[in-house]
Design a protein around this motif. Structure first.
Motif, mmCIF file in Angstrom:
data_model
loop_
_atom_site.group_PDB
_atom_site.id
_atom_site.type_symbol
_atom_site.label_atom_id
_atom_site.label_comp_id
_atom_site.label_asym_id
_atom_site.label_seq_id
_atom_site.Cartn_x
_atom_site.Cartn_y
_atom_site.Cartn_z
ATOM 1 N N ASP A 1 0.863 -1.187 0.000
ATOM 2 C CA ASP A 1 0.000 0.000 0.000
ATOM 3 C C ASP A 1 0.894 1.230 0.000
ATOM 4 O OD1 ASP A 1 -2.296 -1.518 -0.096
ATOM 5 O OD2 ASP A 1 -2.487 -1.622 2.075
ATOM 6 N N LYS B 1 0.854 -8.177 -1.992
ATOM 7 C CA LYS B 1 -0.515 -7.800 -2.355
ATOM 8 C C LYS B 1 -0.513 -6.419 -2.987
ATOM 9 C CE LYS B 1 -3.843 -6.368 0.634
ATOM 10 N NZ LYS B 1 -4.606 -5.286 -0.029
ATOM 11 N N ASP C 1 -5.584 -7.469 -5.031
ATOM 12 C CA ASP C 1 -6.711 -7.186 -4.127
ATOM 13 C C ASP C 1 -7.564 -6.075 -4.745
ATOM 14 O OD1 ASP C 1 -8.379 -7.162 -1.950
ATOM 15 O OD2 ASP C 1 -6.978 -6.110 -0.630
ATOM 16 N N LYS D 1 -10.920 -6.306 -5.323
ATOM 17 C CA LYS D 1 -12.275 -6.324 -4.744
ATOM 18 C C LYS D 1 -13.324 -5.955 -5.787
ATOM 19 C CE LYS D 1 -10.727 -5.203 -0.051
ATOM 20 N NZ LYS D 1 -9.386 -4.651 -0.315
ATOM 21 N N LEU E 1 -15.521 -6.883 5.550
ATOM 22 C CA LEU E 1 -14.262 -6.151 5.708
ATOM 23 C C LEU E 1 -13.836 -6.093 7.180
ATOM 24 C CD1 LEU E 1 -15.006 -3.224 3.249
ATOM 25 C CD2 LEU E 1 -13.243 -4.977 2.936
ATOM 26 N N THR E 2 -12.531 -6.228 7.406
ATOM 27 C CA THR E 2 -12.016 -6.277 8.781
ATOM 28 C C THR E 2 -12.090 -4.934 9.516
ATOM 29 O OG1 THR E 2 -9.800 -5.965 7.877
ATOM 30 C CG2 THR E 2 -10.467 -8.221 8.367
ATOM 31 N N PRO F 1 -6.571 -10.492 6.612
ATOM 32 C CA PRO F 1 -6.026 -9.182 7.001
ATOM 33 C C PRO F 1 -6.439 -8.922 8.464
ATOM 34 C CG PRO F 1 -7.538 -9.045 5.115
ATOM 35 C CD PRO F 1 -7.761 -10.364 5.779
ATOM 36 N N ARG G 1 -2.127 -7.670 13.428
ATOM 37 C CA ARG G 1 -1.344 -6.647 14.112
ATOM 38 C C ARG G 1 -0.348 -7.294 15.075
ATOM 39 N NH1 ARG G 1 -2.524 -4.088 10.535
ATOM 40 N NH2 ARG G 1 -3.478 -2.051 10.390
ATOM 41 N N GLN H 1 -8.446 -0.779 11.488
ATOM 42 C CA GLN H 1 -8.877 -2.172 11.604
ATOM 43 C C GLN H 1 -9.636 -2.381 12.913
ATOM 44 O OE1 GLN H 1 -8.687 -4.207 9.227
ATOM 45 N NE2 GLN H 1 -6.841 -3.871 8.005
ATOM 46 N N VAL I 1 -2.293 -11.222 5.908
ATOM 47 C CA VAL I 1 -2.032 -10.022 5.106
ATOM 48 C C VAL I 1 -1.617 -8.901 6.047
ATOM 49 C CG1 VAL I 1 -3.032 -8.287 3.575
ATOM 50 C CG2 VAL I 1 -3.736 -10.682 3.360
ATOM 51 N N GLY J 1 -0.017 -4.950 6.077
ATOM 52 C CA GLY J 1 0.398 -3.774 5.324
ATOM 53 C C GLY J 1 1.204 -2.809 6.161
ATOM 54 N N ARG J 2 0.521 -1.829 6.784
ATOM 55 C CA ARG J 2 1.202 -0.740 7.484
ATOM 56 C C ARG J 2 2.240 -1.175 8.522
ATOM 57 N NH1 ARG J 2 -4.529 2.154 8.256
ATOM 58 N NH2 ARG J 2 -5.056 -0.065 8.135
HETATM 59 O O1 LIG Z 1 -11.345 -7.203 4.924
HETATM 60 C C1 LIG Z 1 -10.295 -6.728 4.444
HETATM 61 C C2 LIG Z 1 -9.929 -6.919 3.122
HETATM 62 C C3 LIG Z 1 -8.745 -6.390 2.671
HETATM 63 N N1 LIG Z 1 -7.951 -5.676 3.480
HETATM 64 C C4 LIG Z 1 -6.683 -5.141 2.916
HETATM 65 O O2 LIG Z 1 -5.580 -5.688 3.636
HETATM 66 C C5 LIG Z 1 -4.600 -4.702 3.871
HETATM 67 C C6 LIG Z 1 -4.397 -4.523 5.342
HETATM 68 O O3 LIG Z 1 -3.481 -3.488 5.564
HETATM 69 P P1 LIG Z 1 -3.034 -3.018 7.024
HETATM 70 O O4 LIG Z 1 -2.191 -1.821 6.767
HETATM 71 O O5 LIG Z 1 -2.254 -4.180 7.604
HETATM 72 O O6 LIG Z 1 -4.260 -2.707 7.818
HETATM 73 C C7 LIG Z 1 -5.067 -3.421 3.158
HETATM 74 O O7 LIG Z 1 -4.458 -3.381 1.885
HETATM 75 C C8 LIG Z 1 -6.568 -3.622 2.995
HETATM 76 O O8 LIG Z 1 -7.069 -3.047 1.801
HETATM 77 C C9 LIG Z 1 -8.313 -5.474 4.771
HETATM 78 O O9 LIG Z 1 -7.607 -4.808 5.553
HETATM 79 N N2 LIG Z 1 -9.476 -6.015 5.227
#
Ligand SMILES: O=c1ccn([C@@H]2O[C@H](COP(=O)(O)O)[C@@H](O)[C@H]2O)c(=O)[nH]1
Length: 236
Positions: free
Chosen positions: A17, A39, A66, A68, A120-121, A179, A182, A191, A209, A211-212
């Protein structure tokens, strides 16, 4: 592929991201051999990142597109046919029956695997109610998982909190991708349904998954390596 057959390193999927292809390529170079699965989501895809799918695949990395997708069935089918030619391993669509049916048709016999995003999370019960749903998070995740399985979808995206219940429904026939991961002490951000890497693996997640916590870290490689160590410990 059963969970035991997934290469331990492939269980961590790093979300690129980032705002540009240059920034993504710099991150990939910094992570080196520590990360095998990436991703690409909205931010990078809309900044010219789709050709990176083929470039990464040529280097032996796996890529999760990803994107969606959610549209009328025919449009989803044609879109998925195009993504299948890019060389991605996973592609997400939203877990609506017409969308999932169209995606499975578009994937055909290609190597692309379709993942359905259940809830979505970043959503909790209040968010679902505000969006007009009568079902709670776990009920909606499970209902969508059942529909996805019947329609021939290859895997599910959910929070790790739902993985135990999903495994009972779909067994090992579907990939469970989570995803909302943490590492202890890292910022939650937006999240709402989260777990640490070790607890998610213990709960039964196939893929994590992140990201940050990785791409915004001072030392992304050290964070990725620490996640691998936590995963290895959880796998025993
Ligand atoms: O339900 C969902 C579906 C997709 N995501 C994606 O995963 C990453 C999570 O990134 P973080 O920075 O670790 O929060 C992000 O690209 C979302 O688009 C999700 O979080 N939840």
């Amino acid at each position: 592929m059963t969970p035991a057959e997934i290469a331990p390193k492939d269980r961590l999927i790093v979300a690129l991201d980032l705002p540009s292809v240059d920034a993504a390529e710099a991150m990939i170079a910094r992570l080196g051999d520590s990360v095998t699965f990436y991703k690409i989501g909205y931010q990078l895809a809309y900044a010219g990142g789709l050709p990176l799918i083929g470039k990464l695949a040529d280097k032996g990395k796996k890529v999760f597109a990803d994107l969606k997708l959610h549209d009328i069935g025919n449009t989803v089918t044609r879109g998925v046919e195009s993504v299948a030619r890019l060389g991605a391993t996973f592609l997400t669509v939203h877990a609506y029956p017409q969308t999932m049916k169209g995606a499975v048709e578009g994937r055909g016999t290609s190597r692309l695997k379709i993942l359905a995003v259940t809830v979505l999370t970043s959503y909790n019960e209040d968010d679902l109610h505000a969006a007009g749903y009568r079902l709670g998070v776990s009920e909606l995740v499970e209902a969508r998982a059942q529909q996805a399985q019947v329609l021939g979808v290859d895997g599910l995206v959910s929070s790790p909190e739902e993985v135990g219940a999903l495994r009972k429904i779909v067994g090992h026939q579907m990939h469970l991708v989570t995803p909302g991961i943490r590492p202890a002490g890292s910022a939650t951000g937006d999240q709402k349904r989260i777990m640490t890497p070790g607890r998610a693996i213990t709960a039964g997640a196939d893929y994590l998954v992140v990201g940050r916590p990785v791409v915004e870290a001072t030392d992304p490689k050290a964070v990725a390596d620490a996640i691998h160590a936590e995963v290895a410990q959880a796998l025993g």
